[in-house]
Design a protein around this motif. Structure first.
Motif, PDB file in Angstrom:
ATOM      1  N   ARG A 166      -8.071  13.881   2.322  1.00 57.53           N
ATOM      2  CA  ARG A 166      -7.063  12.991   1.737  1.00 57.53           C
ATOM      3  C   ARG A 166      -6.574  11.970   2.765  1.00 57.53           C
ATOM      4  NH1 ARG A 166      -4.215  18.273  -0.886  1.00 57.53           N
ATOM      5  NH2 ARG A 166      -5.600  18.479  -2.707  1.00 57.53           N
ATOM      6  N   ARG A 167      -6.484  12.418   4.030  1.00 55.25           N
ATOM      7  CA  ARG A 167      -6.100  11.466   5.076  1.00 55.25           C
ATOM      8  C   ARG A 167      -7.152  10.371   5.214  1.00 55.25           C
ATOM      9  NH1 ARG A 167      -7.440   9.754   9.546  1.00 55.25           N
ATOM     10  NH2 ARG A 167      -9.237  11.168   9.655  1.00 55.25           N
ATOM     11  N   LEU A 168      -8.432  10.777   5.138  1.00 58.15           N
ATOM     12  CA  LEU A 168      -9.525   9.809   5.222  1.00 58.15           C
ATOM     13  C   LEU A 168      -9.468   8.832   4.044  1.00 58.15           C
ATOM     14  CD1 LEU A 168     -12.044   9.391   7.128  1.00 58.15           C
ATOM     15  CD2 LEU A 168     -13.371  10.581   5.379  1.00 58.15           C
ATOM     16  N   ARG A 169      -9.152   9.329   2.865  1.00 57.60           N
ATOM     17  CA  ARG A 169      -9.042   8.463   1.685  1.00 57.60           C
ATOM     18  C   ARG A 169      -7.939   7.437   1.868  1.00 57.60           C
ATOM     19  NH1 ARG A 169      -8.137  11.613  -3.784  1.00 57.60           N
ATOM     20  NH2 ARG A 169      -6.225  12.196  -2.648  1.00 57.60           N
ATOM     21  N   GLY A 170      -6.805   7.848   2.410  1.00 52.64           N
ATOM     22  CA  GLY A 170      -5.728   6.896   2.639  1.00 52.64           C
ATOM     23  C   GLY A 170      -6.060   5.909   3.732  1.00 52.64           C
ATOM     24  N   GLU A 171      -6.752   6.365   4.773  1.00 55.81           N
ATOM     25  CA  GLU A 171      -7.087   5.477   5.892  1.00 55.81           C
ATOM     26  C   GLU A 171      -7.974   4.328   5.437  1.00 55.81           C
ATOM     27  OE1 GLU A 171      -9.440   5.693  10.213  1.00 55.81           O
ATOM     28  OE2 GLU A 171      -8.892   7.532   9.140  1.00 55.81           O
ATOM     29  N   TYR A 172      -8.944   4.618   4.568  1.00 63.28           N
ATOM     30  CA  TYR A 172      -9.868   3.571   4.119  1.00 63.28           C
ATOM     31  C   TYR A 172      -9.526   3.070   2.713  1.00 63.28           C
ATOM     32  CZ  TYR A 172     -12.600   4.954   8.164  1.00 63.28           C
ATOM     33  OH  TYR A 172     -13.018   5.237   9.440  1.00 63.28           O
ATOM     34  N   ARG A 173      -8.360   3.437   2.236  1.00 62.87           N
ATOM     35  CA  ARG A 173      -7.851   2.978   0.926  1.00 62.87           C
ATOM     36  C   ARG A 173      -8.855   3.233  -0.192  1.00 62.87           C
ATOM     37  NH1 ARG A 173      -6.088  -3.077   2.186  1.00 62.87           N
ATOM     38  NH2 ARG A 173      -8.154  -2.990   3.176  1.00 62.87           N
ATOM     39  N   ASN A 174      -9.509   4.367  -0.079  1.00 66.15           N
ATOM     40  CA  ASN A 174     -10.468   4.822  -1.086  1.00 66.15           C
ATOM     41  C   ASN A 174     -11.574   3.798  -1.348  1.00 66.15           C
ATOM     42  OD1 ASN A 174     -11.351   6.934  -2.660  1.00 66.15           O
ATOM     43  ND2 ASN A 174     -10.290   6.247  -4.502  1.00 66.15           N
ATOM     44  N   ARG A 175     -11.966   3.082  -0.290  1.00 62.36           N
ATOM     45  CA  ARG A 175     -13.041   2.092  -0.409  1.00 62.36           C
ATOM     46  C   ARG A 175     -14.287   2.662   0.276  1.00 62.36           C
ATOM     47  NH1 ARG A 175     -11.750  -3.086  -1.664  1.00 62.36           N
ATOM     48  NH2 ARG A 175     -13.291  -3.952  -0.222  1.00 62.36           N
ATOM     49  N   PHE A 176     -15.179   3.218  -0.569  1.00 65.72           N
ATOM     50  CA  PHE A 176     -16.418   3.829  -0.089  1.00 65.72           C
ATOM     51  C   PHE A 176     -17.568   3.372  -0.983  1.00 65.72           C
ATOM     52  CE2 PHE A 176     -12.896   6.784   0.721  1.00 65.72           C
ATOM     53  CZ  PHE A 176     -12.970   6.904   2.100  1.00 65.72           C
ATOM     54  N   TRP A 177     -18.766   3.329  -0.402  1.00 67.04           N
ATOM     55  CA  TRP A 177     -19.936   2.881  -1.155  1.00 67.04           C
ATOM     56  C   TRP A 177     -21.125   3.810  -0.899  1.00 67.04           C
ATOM     57  CZ3 TRP A 177     -16.461  -0.397   1.058  1.00 67.04           C
ATOM     58  CH2 TRP A 177     -15.905  -1.395   0.248  1.00 67.04           C
ATOM     59  N   CYS A 178     -22.023   3.807  -1.865  1.00 69.36           N
ATOM     60  CA  CYS A 178     -23.315   4.496  -1.750  1.00 69.36           C
ATOM     61  C   CYS A 178     -24.308   3.460  -1.214  1.00 69.36           C
ATOM     62  CB  CYS A 178     -23.747   5.028  -3.122  1.00 69.36           C
ATOM     63  SG  CYS A 178     -25.318   5.911  -3.119  1.00 69.36           S
ATOM     64  N   SER A 179     -24.664   3.565   0.045  1.00 70.96           N
ATOM     65  CA  SER A 179     -25.382   2.499   0.740  1.00 70.96           C
ATOM     66  C   SER A 179     -26.825   2.329   0.249  1.00 70.96           C
ATOM     67  CB  SER A 179     -25.390   2.774   2.241  1.00 70.96           C
ATOM     68  OG  SER A 179     -26.137   1.786   2.916  1.00 70.96           O
ATOM     69  N   THR A 180     -27.194   1.098  -0.001  1.00 69.51           N
ATOM     70  CA  THR A 180     -28.589   0.795  -0.341  1.00 69.51           C
ATOM     71  C   THR A 180     -29.490   0.891   0.882  1.00 69.51           C
ATOM     72  OG1 THR A 180     -28.182  -1.574   0.017  1.00 69.51           O
ATOM     73  CG2 THR A 180     -27.913  -0.732  -2.228  1.00 69.51           C
ATOM     74  N   GLU A 181     -28.918   0.901   2.079  1.00 64.92           N
ATOM     75  CA  GLU A 181     -29.711   0.995   3.307  1.00 64.92           C
ATOM     76  C   GLU A 181     -30.407   2.348   3.442  1.00 64.92           C
ATOM     77  OE1 GLU A 181     -30.168  -1.373   6.095  1.00 64.92           O
ATOM     78  OE2 GLU A 181     -29.814  -2.481   4.230  1.00 64.92           O
ATOM     79  N   VAL A 182     -29.922   3.341   2.717  1.00 58.62           N
ATOM     80  CA  VAL A 182     -30.540   4.667   2.794  1.00 58.62           C
ATOM     81  C   VAL A 182     -31.152   5.071   1.461  1.00 58.62           C
ATOM     82  CG1 VAL A 182     -29.015   5.435   4.638  1.00 58.62           C
ATOM     83  CG2 VAL A 182     -28.335   5.790   2.260  1.00 58.62           C
ATOM     84  N   GLY A 183     -31.301   4.115   0.547  1.00 54.00           N
ATOM     85  CA  GLY A 183     -31.891   4.412  -0.754  1.00 54.00           C
ATOM     86  C   GLY A 183     -30.900   4.705  -1.841  1.00 54.00           C
ATOM     87  N   GLY A 184     -29.599   4.448  -1.592  1.00 56.08           N
ATOM     88  CA  GLY A 184     -28.578   4.677  -2.602  1.00 56.08           C
ATOM     89  C   GLY A 184     -28.499   3.527  -3.596  1.00 56.08           C
ATOM     90  N   CYS A 185     -27.526   3.647  -4.510  1.00 59.96           N
ATOM     91  CA  CYS A 185     -27.424   2.674  -5.594  1.00 59.96           C
ATOM     92  C   CYS A 185     -26.555   1.463  -5.245  1.00 59.96           C
ATOM     93  CB  CYS A 185     -26.859   3.354  -6.841  1.00 59.96           C
ATOM     94  SG  CYS A 185     -25.211   4.068  -6.599  1.00 59.96           S
ATOM     95  N   GLY A 186     -25.753   1.515  -4.181  1.00 60.38           N
ATOM     96  CA  GLY A 186     -24.901   0.404  -3.790  1.00 60.38           C
ATOM     97  C   GLY A 186     -23.576   0.356  -4.515  1.00 60.38           C
ATOM     98  N   GLU A 187     -23.310   1.328  -5.378  1.00 67.09           N
ATOM     99  CA  GLU A 187     -22.065   1.300  -6.149  1.00 67.09           C
ATOM    100  C   GLU A 187     -20.896   1.888  -5.348  1.00 67.09           C
ATOM    101  OE1 GLU A 187     -22.593   3.260  -9.840  1.00 67.09           O
ATOM    102  OE2 GLU A 187     -24.135   1.869 -10.575  1.00 67.09           O
ATOM    103  N   ALA A 188     -19.701   1.536  -5.785  1.00 68.77           N
ATOM    104  CA  ALA A 188     -18.495   2.081  -5.159  1.00 68.77           C
ATOM    105  C   ALA A 188     -18.346   3.556  -5.530  1.00 68.77           C
ATOM    106  CB  ALA A 188     -17.279   1.298  -5.626  1.00 68.77           C
TER     107      ALA A 188
END
Length: 373
Positions: A28-50
């Motif tokens: 939860r601390r990590l979520r607040g630190e980055y304001r819940n802004r996370f992505w599934c990276s296309t650099e590793v084969g992910g979809c790129g979505e939030a």
């Protein structure tokens, strides 16, 4: 709910990876630190979505794809972990090298198991760093290492947990290897499989090569083991040489005794007892001690090779008498008696050469023998 524990914090094509901790409060601390802004990276084969960080009270914290999302990682969190693993090393290595004043070139190496290994070139010190996270055969490692070594002066391999087998091979070949684990920690693995973990920030890349705490100790251990192997090889060679010299001496003695025996005809058989007068008593001895035929000399029978074959029977009786029946007597009184002094001397010499007895001159002037213990 399906979810993964990896994400990036710098956009759909980001490389700044984070891994969710098991602790819900820390998540939860990590979520607040980055304001819940996370992505599934296309650099590793992910979809790129939030992604949304879920840190409820029931499940372990995880990143949740939005409803209706189509992503290969949704139902395969292990694959996501393998794919994201290299990103933390990529970012950490780049920052570490830049902090030392270098301008590294990072290349991705795709592996069959879904992992992404790293090939890092640092031209300023003609150095290549290989981050090996996937399993690798010895033949493949040898081929890649030779190829890199032709291009730069130094090649350093950092082996993740998934490459433990090839890391062990490299340790046996070089006397040490470098291990890598999450949290970007590096360890030197020595020939005793001892590991000393340190943060990457405590390591250095210089013109002399890659330095990590513990490398000096591992190098000293390798030098000591090599010296021990060389000493063991030297001692083995000396032992082999001594054995060869002994075999040669035995061969020469055997040939001399056989030649002497050829020139030493046995006395004619006794007309009544059909026994050789010079060897009388052997038949009587064997009749009194039938166990001599089953007796196995505790020191083996190779000493018989130094005795002419026609005297083997008498030699075994001699050996049994000296080893089992008595421990010391004048040579002329040994049982069974051999009255021919030359044959008696030949048999006694053979036993003495084998280390079974010792011959000496008694103060009264006659020759005696005693058993060697």
């Amino acid at each position: 709910m399906a979810g993964v524990v990896w994400a990036v914090i710098d956009g759909p094509r980001g490389t700044r990876a984070v891994e969710l901790p098991d602790d819900k409060r820390e998540a939860r601390r990590l979520r607040g630190e980055y304001r819940n802004r996370f992505w599934c990276s296309t650099e590793v084969g992910g979809c790129g979505e939030a992604l949304e960080l879920n840190a409820g009270d029931v499940y372990r914290p995880y990143f949740h794809h939005r409803r209706g999302s189509v992503c290969a990682f949704i139902m395969d969190s292990d694959r996501a972990g393998r794919s994201y693993e290299h990103l933390q090393y990529q970012q950490a290595l780049a920052s570490w090298l830049v902090g030392q004043g270098y301008d590294p070139t990072l290349e991705k190496v795709l592996a069959d198991d879904g992992r992404t290994d790293l090939h890092v070139v640092v031209n300023e010190v003609s150095h290549a760093i290989e981050v090996q996270l996937s399993p690798l055969s010895t033949a493949a490692w040898d081929m890649r290492n030779d190829r890199y070594a032709r291009q730069v002066d130094h090649v350093t391999w950092l082996f993740g947990p998934g490459a433990k087998t090839i890391a062990n091979t490299v340790t046996s070949l070089r006397g040490l290897s470098f291990a890598l684990r999450p949290g970007v920690q590096v360890a030197v693995r020595d020939m005793d499989d001892e590991i000393q973990w340190s943060p990457l920030t405590e390591c250095r890349l210089t013109e002399s090569g890659f330095y990590a705490p513990g490398i000096k100790e591992a190098q000293r251990l390798r030098a000591r083991r090599e010296a021990e192997r060389e000493e063991a090889a030297r001692l083995a060679a000396e032992k082999h040489e001594r054995l060869a010299e002994r075999e040669e001496r035995v061969r020469r003695v055997t040939e001399a005794r056989r030649a002497s025996a050829l020139d030493m005809p046995l006395p004619a058989p006794h007309p009544t007892l059909d026994l050789h007068p010079g060897l009388h008593g052997v038949d009587r001895f064997e009749a009194l001690h039938p166990e001599v035929h089953r007796w196995q000399p505790p020191r083996g029978s190779r000493w018989l090779d130094t005795v002419p074959p026609e005297l083997h029977r008498h030699a075994r009786a001699f050996a049994y008498a000296t080893q089992e029946l008595t421990g010391s007597s004048p040579t002329a009184q040994v049982v069974p008696q051999v009255t021919d002094a030359r044959i008696r001397r030949l048999l006694f010499d053979a036993l003495q050469d084998a280390g079974w007895i010792r011959l000496y001159q008694h103060e009264a002037g006659f020759q005696k023998w005693e058993r060697c213990y």
